[in-house]
Design a protein around this motif. Structure first.
Motif, short mmCIF file in Angstrom:
data_model
loop_
_atom_site.label_atom_id
_atom_site.label_comp_id
_atom_site.label_asym_id
_atom_site.label_seq_id
_atom_site.Cartn_x
_atom_site.Cartn_y
_atom_site.Cartn_z
N MET A 1 0.66 -17.59 4.36
CA MET A 1 0.35 -16.23 3.95
C MET A 1 1.38 -15.80 2.90
SD MET A 1 0.64 -12.66 6.11
CE MET A 1 -0.86 -12.77 7.03
N SER A 2 0.89 -15.26 1.82
CA SER A 2 1.80 -14.79 0.77
C SER A 2 2.48 -13.50 1.21
CB SER A 2 1.03 -14.55 -0.53
OG SER A 2 0.24 -13.39 -0.43
N ALA A 3 3.63 -13.23 0.62
CA ALA A 3 4.35 -12.00 0.93
C ALA A 3 3.51 -10.79 0.56
CB ALA A 3 5.70 -11.97 0.21
N LYS A 4 2.76 -10.89 -0.53
CA LYS A 4 1.92 -9.76 -0.95
C LYS A 4 0.86 -9.48 0.11
CE LYS A 4 -0.62 -7.86 -4.82
NZ LYS A 4 -1.07 -8.02 -6.18
N SER A 5 0.25 -10.52 0.66
CA SER A 5 -0.75 -10.33 1.72
C SER A 5 -0.11 -9.72 2.96
CB SER A 5 -1.38 -11.67 2.10
OG SER A 5 -2.01 -12.25 1.00
N LYS A 6 1.06 -10.25 3.31
CA LYS A 6 1.77 -9.78 4.51
C LYS A 6 2.07 -8.28 4.40
CE LYS A 6 6.13 -10.49 6.99
NZ LYS A 6 7.35 -11.32 7.06
N TYR A 7 2.51 -7.84 3.22
CA TYR A 7 2.92 -6.45 3.03
C TYR A 7 1.83 -5.59 2.40
CZ TYR A 7 7.61 -7.81 4.37
OH TYR A 7 8.71 -8.26 5.08
N GLN A 8 0.59 -6.04 2.44
CA GLN A 8 -0.52 -5.26 1.88
C GLN A 8 -0.59 -3.84 2.45
OE1 GLN A 8 -2.31 -6.19 -0.76
NE2 GLN A 8 -3.30 -4.19 -0.73
N PRO A 9 -0.32 -3.65 3.76
CA PRO A 9 -0.34 -2.26 4.28
C PRO A 9 0.71 -1.36 3.60
CG PRO A 9 -0.51 -3.82 6.09
CD PRO A 9 -0.20 -4.62 4.85
N VAL A 10 1.83 -1.93 3.17
CA VAL A 10 2.85 -1.15 2.45
C VAL A 10 2.30 -0.73 1.09
CG1 VAL A 10 5.16 -1.22 1.39
CG2 VAL A 10 4.78 -2.27 3.64
N LEU A 11 1.65 -1.67 0.42
CA LEU A 11 1.08 -1.36 -0.90
C LEU A 11 -0.01 -0.30 -0.79
CD1 LEU A 11 0.91 -5.00 -2.33
CD2 LEU A 11 2.74 -3.31 -2.59
N GLU A 12 -0.82 -0.40 0.25
CA GLU A 12 -1.88 0.60 0.47
C GLU A 12 -1.28 1.97 0.77
OE1 GLU A 12 -4.25 -1.24 3.51
OE2 GLU A 12 -5.04 -2.74 2.11
N LEU A 13 -0.20 2.00 1.56
CA LEU A 13 0.47 3.26 1.85
C LEU A 13 1.06 3.85 0.57
CD1 LEU A 13 1.50 5.39 3.83
CD2 LEU A 13 3.46 3.89 4.30
N GLY A 14 1.61 3.00 -0.28
CA GLY A 14 2.14 3.47 -1.56
C GLY A 14 1.07 4.13 -2.41
N GLU A 15 -0.12 3.54 -2.41
CA GLU A 15 -1.24 4.14 -3.14
C GLU A 15 -1.63 5.48 -2.53
OE1 GLU A 15 -4.59 1.56 -3.75
OE2 GLU A 15 -3.32 -0.05 -4.51
N GLY A 22 4.82 2.56 -10.20
CA GLY A 22 4.82 1.40 -9.31
C GLY A 22 4.74 0.09 -10.05
N ASN A 23 5.44 -0.89 -9.51
CA ASN A 23 5.43 -2.24 -10.07
C ASN A 23 5.56 -3.21 -8.90
OD1 ASN A 23 5.67 -4.56 -11.54
ND2 ASN A 23 7.34 -3.85 -12.82
N VAL A 24 4.67 -4.19 -8.84
CA VAL A 24 4.68 -5.16 -7.75
C VAL A 24 4.62 -6.55 -8.36
CG1 VAL A 24 3.42 -6.01 -5.73
CG2 VAL A 24 3.44 -3.56 -6.23
N SER A 25 5.52 -7.43 -7.90
CA SER A 25 5.47 -8.83 -8.33
C SER A 25 5.93 -9.70 -7.16
CB SER A 25 6.36 -9.06 -9.56
OG SER A 25 7.71 -8.81 -9.25
N GLU A 26 5.55 -10.96 -7.22
CA GLU A 26 5.98 -11.90 -6.19
C GLU A 26 6.65 -13.08 -6.88
OE1 GLU A 26 4.26 -14.16 -2.22
OE2 GLU A 26 2.98 -12.76 -3.32
N GLU A 27 7.83 -13.43 -6.39
CA GLU A 27 8.61 -14.50 -7.00
C GLU A 27 9.25 -15.33 -5.90
OE1 GLU A 27 12.38 -13.98 -9.68
OE2 GLU A 27 10.69 -12.91 -10.59
N ASN A 28 8.95 -16.62 -5.87
CA ASN A 28 9.52 -17.54 -4.88
C ASN A 28 9.35 -17.03 -3.44
OD1 ASN A 28 10.44 -19.27 -6.93
ND2 ASN A 28 12.28 -18.02 -7.19
N GLY A 29 8.17 -16.49 -3.14
CA GLY A 29 7.89 -16.02 -1.79
C GLY A 29 8.49 -14.67 -1.44
N VAL A 30 9.09 -14.00 -2.43
CA VAL A 30 9.68 -12.68 -2.18
C VAL A 30 8.87 -11.64 -2.96
CG1 VAL A 30 11.72 -11.23 -2.44
CG2 VAL A 30 11.99 -13.63 -1.82
N LEU A 31 8.41 -10.63 -2.25
CA LEU A 31 7.67 -9.55 -2.87
C LEU A 31 8.66 -8.52 -3.40
CD1 LEU A 31 4.80 -8.44 -3.40
CD2 LEU A 31 5.05 -7.13 -1.29
N LYS A 32 8.51 -8.17 -4.66
CA LYS A 32 9.38 -7.16 -5.28
C LYS A 32 8.52 -5.95 -5.60
CE LYS A 32 12.53 -10.52 -7.25
NZ LYS A 32 13.20 -11.01 -8.44
N ILE A 33 8.92 -4.81 -5.04
CA ILE A 33 8.19 -3.58 -5.31
C ILE A 33 9.16 -2.52 -5.83
CG2 ILE A 33 6.34 -4.03 -3.67
CD1 ILE A 33 7.62 -2.10 -1.73
#
Length: 126
Positions: A1-15, A22-33
């Protein structure tokens, strides 16, 4: 599971909270928001969601969330049936902190027992 998928509820709450810049990226398994919350209260809600998913010190997410209005903890629109005590319990976990909310809104409130739906109250930083 990607970090973005794992933290999808955080992204939805942000919306839902309408986080700005807002800026979201994933690098080496780390989600940066990154983004800007309206108030400290909204920033805290996001961090609570991050910790709920990733634990107290998650290593797979880096969040840089700033606050647009640091002069208040939050701005609250009164709903029918609310009291200052209920509002204080919601934001501070302590209904007796209603005095602080009353003082911060003395320009529009003359009696702590008389608040009305649709009034916007300042929830002060404590």
């Amino acid at each position: 599971m990607s970090a973005k998928s794992k933290y999808q509820p955080v992204l939805e709450l942000g919306e839902k909270l309408n986080i700005q810049d807002g800026n979201v990226s994933e690098e080496n398994g780390v989600l940066k928001i990154k983004g800007t919350a309206k108030t400290q209260y909204e920033k805290n809600i996001l961090w609570d969601k991050i910790k709920e998913i990733g634990g107290q010190n998650p290593s797979d997410i880096k969040a840089n969330i700033s606050v647009a209005d640091e002069s208040v903890y939050h701005r609250h629109t009164v709903k029918s049936g609310e009291t200052l005590g209920k509002i204080a319990k919601h934001y501070y976990g302590n209904p007796s902190k209603y005095h602080d909310i009353f003082k911060a809104n003395s320009d529009i409130l003359k009696n702590p027992d008389l608040i009305y739906p649709d009034q916007e109250l300042i929830i002060p930083n404590l």
